[in-house]
Design an enzyme around this catalytic site. Structure first.
Site, PDB file in Angstrom:
ATOM      1  CE  LYS A  80      -3.886   1.753   2.833  1.00  0.00           C
ATOM      2  NZ  LYS A  80      -4.657   1.507   4.073  1.00  0.00           N
ATOM      3  CB  SER A 155      -8.199   2.984   3.224  1.00  0.00           C
ATOM      4  OG  SER A 155      -7.244   2.479   4.139  1.00  0.00           O
ATOM      5  CB  SER A 179      -7.969   0.095   6.115  1.00  0.00           C
ATOM      6  OG  SER A 179      -8.723   1.272   6.194  1.00  0.00           O
TER       7      SER A 179
END
Lengths: 464, 434, 102
Positions: A80, A155, A179
């Site tokens: 990420k 996310s 997330s």
């Protein structure tokens, strides 16, 4: 058990594949399919190929001992864009950092690389990890590979999709309120939210420092465990990390089902699949009992006080002086959270909101401790709904916040949890949440592994 | 005569001299280094970086607190203090809000008691310099100092004059130097002062205070405070209403001047620093630090006066710093010379500057006192003469007042202009008196 | 029950060093009000934090006072992500010094 990792490493050992051929395979898939899915912000193909060649040379020189010294030898991963990577652009999904090239790497990235894993790229995400759908990225939305009109969850949207779509062997995400687990559940992969304090946060862009955890995505839970075992433990940079050996796996578990996690407003098809999974686990010989987590109702409120308070503090450093653009480059959601956080910390409101939320956190912690004095693990849904349509909630921040209803309390309590695929409704995946006590990861992985051995949901992949 | 009571409270910032910074492993020595050559992701406030507390710095602050009789908190914590300023890289300073490491303490001085309100641990900011090019002003930031451990001491408004403030601050400086935890150099900025000054007609605390800041030398401290007191007095006399403000000192005009206050938020939005553990101390932790506590300057000074007969003024000068005091005591022990003689040599004779060994001292001493008389016959003759002339003292000695021997030695020294070997003289006196 | 007014939004934006357009101010006033109304359910709870002291002796968990050059940045690295630098320092618009001599 044959896992994806051992399959891949066996191919290298037997000469069916080289590290380089695997990297090439993934790069080709990304090129072919990621244009539409948009799971990557930066692809580090050149560096990955160079590294792969070096590793192939190493294997030809040293033979199979490289797999002992480097347990992740030849495995390919994505991270990420919250994880700082020295010399590789790191954006947090925000245009504010679109040109930021960090001068250092996070502990997690360094440990994975030392263990022989190869970084193939940095994945898309809700900017600053603010969001539950992946739509709040300044680099475009990421689409769900199971239904491209739907969100992949956020996310850590790109990280989840990069594994679900077969662009790499595993991915690193961050989980502050759900997330990792939510996108894992929405894309049919395993997603770990580790215990707070198990893995160093050093070198990962902070969202809410008291809640941020460094999670991972994989196809099988034993692969997830392998990643966890490599990255966990003290590094001398994050003072909150503890070296703790949690409870060891057992042959039979007492498992709690918190009744507050089956509330009104839950999609009936999700509820049915989760209850089926619980039934299956009960049939495997584990004892299932009902438990109470009475303050669950307050978790979202406490979360949306503590999280923005810390966000407002952590995002203060982005002033355009030492790095990035100035504060005008923040998107709406970041501005909203910064202002909400500032509001709840103002001297006139700190008692009503921030201090109260901290008290609720204490309460929730003690309720989890109480529950875990009676049971080894707990089972719950990850999300009350199936993956929703792109755009469905993007203009309604409050309803987006409520998507985290079954995940945030786990972050507030600081315990660990894993989302594991447990079935499909209308061809859309659903995840089961296995919750463990603090540092109870080994039990969580163990139960997840036996559930995955008894089911085949995780073997299904989307048609791209 | 002043018809108002001067009320002054102090905030003193002291920068520690630890090897590394407060929350990262950069060097704690930043002075005159190339700009931005002493930083890391932590003290530069880069994304992803977080603090890791330096144990030594915490122990130093505890030590500082103990030396002022402060209560050490068993449970304290770090908080984030938020404001935007270019020299503050994270947009918050890690400080301590409601639970400081050291609580109330009290210290006695000649002028009265000074109550310490609190001492807490925090971190220093970066340093700004200002430039003007083609009429355009800008500021430049160097983060070498960012994150150096700071201690902030806050006193109650217990001072009533500039002299008291100077006495106290000099003592604070002396103590931290004794403890070896800071250079406390006002010129270099490792000791910084803010004085809150107000004048009261009736002794009660007025509703305003003027914050006097940026005084970076002891030389100007007294003048600055007196100038501000005078300004307030004149204002009150002319019926002017005084307001809360920040002022600095103009050394040339010898006046305080209103300062522009940094344009920052009024609301610091404190909350506990989530990246750090709370500071939870055991009795053992505190005792361990206490065992490092040296004899403090006040105690040492009193002991020098009573054990060595050194004057108040000399005792104060000798205890100015710990090395000097230790060397003095060492000389007393090793040379068997009269402590008062050693003291006056050390204080009044420039030739001893930089001397640090007994041998060196002796060499200079002999050079400076070349004809130290040790001719026993000569001394014996003088002694006999002195005894003859001081029958009273002899009688007292014989009656058991042995301390009069000091007086008799003094008389012999007077005859020999101070050049008699004191040990020999004493021996001869004792022989003749027995 | 707290409601977020336009003044609140303006004050909080200024404390947060954010510049809002009138349209943003209006949008945030509405959205923040909704969120604050939701989180208000904890404001009325009659509980307070116990500030648990379960951990003791945390000095042991702090670090030794030693220097580590490995983590240090060179001046070039420190300045590598800024466009506004001069004489090896970060250049910002003129501000008044808070601790230094002006």
């Amino acid at each position: 058990m044959i896992t994806e990792f051992s399959k891949a490493q066996n191919q290298i050992k037997s000469g069916q594949a080289t590290v380089k051929s695997r990297v090439e395979y993934f790069l080709k898939r990304i090129e072919e399919f990621d244009g539409e899915l948009n799971s990557f912000i930066t692809i580090t193909g050149e560096e990955a190929l160079k590294k792969a060649e070096q590793m192939d040379t190493l294997f030809s020189e040293k033979g199979e001992e490289v797999f002992e010294k480097m347990p992740l030898f030849g495995l390919v991963f994505s991270a990420k864009d919250m994880y700082l990577t020295e010399g590789v652009k790191t954006t947090a999904g925000s245009k504010l950092l679109s040109d930021f090239v960090p001068p250092y790497s996070s502990t997690v990235i360094s440990r994975l690389t030392e263990a022989g894993a190869i970084l193939i790229g940095k994945t898309n995400q809700d900017a600053w990890a603010h969001g539950s759908s992946g739509e709040n990225s300044d680099f475009g939305v990421t689409k769900n590979p199971w239904d491209k009109s739907r969100v992949p969850g956020g996310s850590s949207s790109g990280a989840a999709v990069s594994v679900a779509a077969g662009f790499c062997d595993f991915a690193m995400g961050t989980d502050t309120g759900g997330s990792v687990r939510l996108p894992a559940s929405f894309t049919n992969v395993v997603g770990l939210k580790p215990t707070y304090g198990a893995i160093s946060r050093y070198g990962v862009i902070a969202m809410a420092s008291s809640l941020d955890t460094m999670g991972n995505f994989a196809i099988s839970s034993s692969d997830s465990k392998k990643i966890f075992d490599i990255v966990k433990g003290q590094d001398g940079f994050d003072q909150t990390v503890l070296d703790v050996n949690g409870a060891a796996p057992k042959t039979k578990y007492t498992i709690g089902v918190p009744k507050q996690y089956f509330s009104e407003g839950m999609d009936p098809s999700v509820e049915r699949l989760v209850l089926d999974a619980i039934e299956k686990i009960s049939q495997m010989g584990h004892k299932v009992v009902e438990v109470e987590l009475p303050s669950t109702d307050y978790a979202i409120s406490a979360y949306y006080v503590i999280c923005p308070a810390e966000v407002s503090s952590n995002l203060g450093r982005y002033d355009g002086v030492r790095m990035g653009l100035n504060r005008d480059a923040f998107g709406d959601e970041a501005k909203r959270r910064i202002m909400l956080g500032t509001y709840v910390l103002e001297s006139g409101y700190v008692d009503a909101y921030y201090n109260k939320a901290v008290a609720v956190r204490d309460l929730i912690k003690s309720e989890f401790e109480q529950a875990f004095s009676k049971v080894d693990l707990m089972l719950a849904p990850v999300s009350p709904t199936l993956p929703f349509k792109l755009g469905e909630k993007s203009n309604d921040p409050l309803s987006m916040y409520l998507a985290d209803v079954y995940t945030v309390a786990i972050n507030i309590a600081g315990v660990c949890a894993l989302s594991v695929p447990c079935g499909f409704s209308d061809d859309l995946p659903v995840g089961l949440q296995i919750i463990g006590p603090s540092f109870g990861e080994q039990m969580v992985f163990d139960l997840a592994q036996s559930y995955q051995e008894a089911t085949d949901w995780h073997t299904k992949s989307p048609k791209l | 005569m002043n018809k108002y009571k001067t009320i002054i409270g102090l905030e003193v910032h002291i920068e520690q001299n630890t090897e590394s910074k407060m929350f990262c492993r950069c060097s704690g020595r930043y002075f005159e280094k190339e700009p931005n050559s002493n930083t890391c992701p932590v003290c530069l406030g880069l994304p992803g970086a977080m603090p890791f507390a330096n144990r030594k710095a915490i122990q130093n602050t505890i030590l500082f607190g103990l030396s002022f009789g402060c209560e050490i908190a068993k449970y304290s914590k770090f908080d984030r203090k938020h404001y935007f300023y270019p020299d503050l890289p994270k947009s918050f300073q890690i400080s301590q809000y409601d639970l400081p490491l050291c609580g109330e303490g009290v210290c006695e001085f000649g002028f009265g008691k000074v109550r310490i309100k609190r001492i807490h641990q925090e971190e220093d900011t970066g340093k700004l310099t200002h430039i003007e090019e083609a009429g355009a002003k800008s500021s430049l930031v160097d983060f070498n100092r960012s994150g150096v451990p700071l201690m902030e001491m806050v006193t109650e408004p217990d001072f009533t004059s500039a002299d008291d403030v100077v006495t106290f601050l000099k003592y604070v400086q002396k103590v931290v130097r004794y403890l070896g935890i800071s250079d406390a150099d006002m010129e270099k900025g490792s000791m910084r002062l803010e004085a809150n000054i107000s004048l009261s007609p009736d002794g009660s605390l007025p509703d305003y205070k003027v914050e006097l800041k940026n005084i970076n030398s002891f030389k100007f401290l007294k003048g600055a405070i007196e100038a501000e007191v005078k300004r307030q007095e004149e204002a009150l006399n002319s019926g002017e209403k005084l307001i809360q403000e920040t002022r600095g000192y103009d050394q040339v005009r010898k006046k305080t001047v209103r300062q522009r206050v940094k344009e920052t938020a009024s609301d610091y939005r404190y909350f506990p620093e989530p990246d750090l553990l709370p500071i939870v101390l055991t009795d053992k932790d505190i005792d361990e630090v206490r065992s490092r506590l040296p004899e403090l300057p006040i105690a040492k000074q009193l002991r020098f006066e009573s054990s060595f007969g050194v004057s108040v003024q000399y005792a104060e000068l000798l205890t100015e710093d710990r090395d000097k005091a230790d060397f003095f005591e060492h000389l007393v022990k090793e040379t068997k010379l009269d402590p008062k003689k050693i003291a006056s040599e050390l204080i009044n004779n420039k030739n001893y500057e930089g001397v640090s060994s007994v041998e060196e001292f002796k060499r200079i001493f002999e050079r400076e006192n070349p004809t130290l008389e040790s001719d026993i016959d000569l001394i014996t003759g003088i002694v006999s003469k002195v005894l003859e002339a001081n029958q009273d003292a002899v009688a007292k000695y014989k009656a058991g007042k042995l301390e009069v021997i000091g007086f008799l030695i003094g008389q012999v020294q007077r005859e020999l202009k101070g050049k008699a070997d004191p040990a020999e003289t004493k021996k001869i006196l004792e022989n003749l008196l027995s | 029950m707290h409601t977020v007014t336009k003044n609140d939004v303006a004050r909080v934006a200024s404390l947060s060093k954010l510049t809002l357009t009138p349209a943003e101010t209006e949008l945030f006033e509405k959205q923040l009000s909704e969120i604050v109304t939701h989180i208000d359910k904890i404001a009325t709870l009659e509980i307070s934090s116990s500030q648990k002291h379960t951990e003791s002796g945390t000095l042991l968990k702090m670090r030794e006072d030693t220097i580590d050059e490995l983590n240090k940045l060179t001046p070039n690295e420190a300045l590598s992500n800024t466009n506004s630098k001069k004489s090896g320092m970060f250049e910002v618009k003129y501000v008044f010094s808070q601790t230094d001599e002006s």
